[in-house]
Scaffold this motif. Structure first.
Motif, PDB file in Angstrom:
ATOM      1  N   ARG A  38       0.838  -1.195   0.000  1.00  0.00           N
ATOM      2  CA  ARG A  38       0.000   0.000   0.000  1.00  0.00           C
ATOM      3  C   ARG A  38       0.878   1.253   0.000  1.00  0.00           C
ATOM      4  NH1 ARG A  38      -3.361   2.605   4.627  1.00  0.00           N
ATOM      5  NH2 ARG A  38      -4.808   3.832   3.392  1.00  0.00           N
ATOM      6  N   GLY A  39       0.532   2.201  -0.848  1.00  0.00           N
ATOM      7  CA  GLY A  39       1.278   3.440  -0.938  1.00  0.00           C
ATOM      8  C   GLY A  39       2.395   3.410  -1.978  1.00  0.00           C
ATOM      9  N   HIS A  41       4.315   3.271  -5.520  1.00  0.00           N
ATOM     10  CA  HIS A  41       4.110   3.787  -6.865  1.00  0.00           C
ATOM     11  C   HIS A  41       4.898   2.876  -7.794  1.00  0.00           C
ATOM     12  CE1 HIS A  41       2.253   7.733  -5.890  1.00  0.00           C
ATOM     13  NE2 HIS A  41       2.769   7.424  -4.710  1.00  0.00           N
ATOM     14  N   GLU A  68       1.688   4.278 -14.937  1.00  0.00           N
ATOM     15  CA  GLU A  68       2.094   4.375 -13.541  1.00  0.00           C
ATOM     16  C   GLU A  68       0.872   4.198 -12.647  1.00  0.00           C
ATOM     17  OE1 GLU A  68       4.616   7.631 -12.520  1.00  0.00           O
ATOM     18  OE2 GLU A  68       5.930   7.258 -14.242  1.00  0.00           O
ATOM     19  N   GLU A  70      -0.598   3.804  -8.481  1.00  0.00           N
ATOM     20  CA  GLU A  70      -0.374   3.973  -7.045  1.00  0.00           C
ATOM     21  C   GLU A  70      -1.229   2.935  -6.342  1.00  0.00           C
ATOM     22  OE1 GLU A  70      -1.036   7.099  -3.354  1.00  0.00           O
ATOM     23  OE2 GLU A  70      -1.543   7.722  -5.394  1.00  0.00           O
ATOM     24  N   ILE A  72      -3.472   1.896  -3.696  1.00  0.00           N
ATOM     25  CA  ILE A  72      -4.343   2.565  -2.719  1.00  0.00           C
ATOM     26  C   ILE A  72      -4.718   1.613  -1.591  1.00  0.00           C
ATOM     27  CG2 ILE A  72      -6.580   3.724  -2.417  1.00  0.00           C
ATOM     28  CD1 ILE A  72      -4.566   5.255  -4.127  1.00  0.00           C
ATOM     29  N   VAL A  81      -5.920   0.214  -7.252  1.00  0.00           N
ATOM     30  CA  VAL A  81      -4.864   1.104  -7.736  1.00  0.00           C
ATOM     31  C   VAL A  81      -5.465   2.401  -8.237  1.00  0.00           C
ATOM     32  CG1 VAL A  81      -3.352  -0.806  -8.381  1.00  0.00           C
ATOM     33  CG2 VAL A  81      -4.881   0.166 -10.093  1.00  0.00           C
ATOM     34  N   ARG A  82      -4.632   3.430  -8.270  1.00  0.00           N
ATOM     35  CA  ARG A  82      -5.017   4.702  -8.865  1.00  0.00           C
ATOM     36  C   ARG A  82      -4.228   4.842 -10.154  1.00  0.00           C
ATOM     37  NH1 ARG A  82      -4.512   9.323  -5.006  1.00  0.00           N
ATOM     38  NH2 ARG A  82      -6.425   8.377  -4.326  1.00  0.00           N
ATOM     39  N   ARG A  87      -9.724   5.218  -9.829  1.00  0.00           N
ATOM     40  CA  ARG A  87      -9.424   4.075  -8.962  1.00  0.00           C
ATOM     41  C   ARG A  87      -9.973   2.823  -9.618  1.00  0.00           C
ATOM     42  NH1 ARG A  87     -10.362   5.321  -2.652  1.00  0.00           N
ATOM     43  NH2 ARG A  87      -8.786   6.938  -2.454  1.00  0.00           N
ATOM     44  N   VAL A 105       9.186   8.691  -6.616  1.00  0.00           N
ATOM     45  CA  VAL A 105       8.211   9.778  -6.565  1.00  0.00           C
ATOM     46  C   VAL A 105       8.886  10.974  -5.911  1.00  0.00           C
ATOM     47  CG1 VAL A 105       5.972  10.496  -5.675  1.00  0.00           C
ATOM     48  CG2 VAL A 105       6.307   8.143  -6.397  1.00  0.00           C
ATOM     49  N   ARG A 108       9.442  11.855  -1.946  1.00  0.00           N
ATOM     50  CA  ARG A 108       9.475  10.642  -1.124  1.00  0.00           C
ATOM     51  C   ARG A 108      10.905  10.163  -1.017  1.00  0.00           C
ATOM     52  NH1 ARG A 108       5.547   5.945  -2.765  1.00  0.00           N
ATOM     53  NH2 ARG A 108       6.437   5.033  -0.925  1.00  0.00           N
TER      54      ARG A 108
END
Length: 109
Positions: A38-39, A41, A68, A70, A72, A81-82, A87, A105, A108
């Motif tokens: 989770r979180g 990328h 790409e 993300e 979620i 995923v985003r 979503r 990212v 980060r």
């Protein structure tokens, strides 16, 4: 002295692979989406197996090689995923066929 038994990564369960990589931000590059946390990328790098029909299905959802994502939510075998502002929930059949690699990212560490 007995030699330890070593199993190929393909035979290991997803949970044991996750545990092996628990101290790392991401597993090694080019892993299946089901191992992403989770979180994270990630960028889609490929599709395992016969990809023609699956590639069309994913394209209809906005996911292509190079997209790409993300992560979620990762509950059980389903991953949400985003992709851009959308979503998408991806089930177990697709989660273990999509190959991804981590994406750096900005902002980060």
């Amino acid at each position: 002295m007995q030699q330890p038994t070593i199993f190929p990564a393909e035979l290991a369960s997803v949970n044991s692979i996750r545990q092996a990589h628990a101290g790392r931000a991401h597993p090694a590059p080019d892993y299946v989406l089901g191992l992403a946390t989770r979180g994270a990328h990630v960028r889609v790098t490929g599709i395992r197996g016969d990809a023609a029909a699956l590639e069309k299905r994913l394209a209809a959802m906005g996911i292509r090689i190079g997209s790409e994502l993300e992560i979620i939510q990762h509950e059980g075998s389903t991953v949400v995923v985003r992709v851009g502002e959308t979503r998408i929930a991806i089930g177990v059949a697709l989660v273990h066929r999509l190959l991804v690699t981590p994406v750096a990212v900005a902002g980060r560490s």
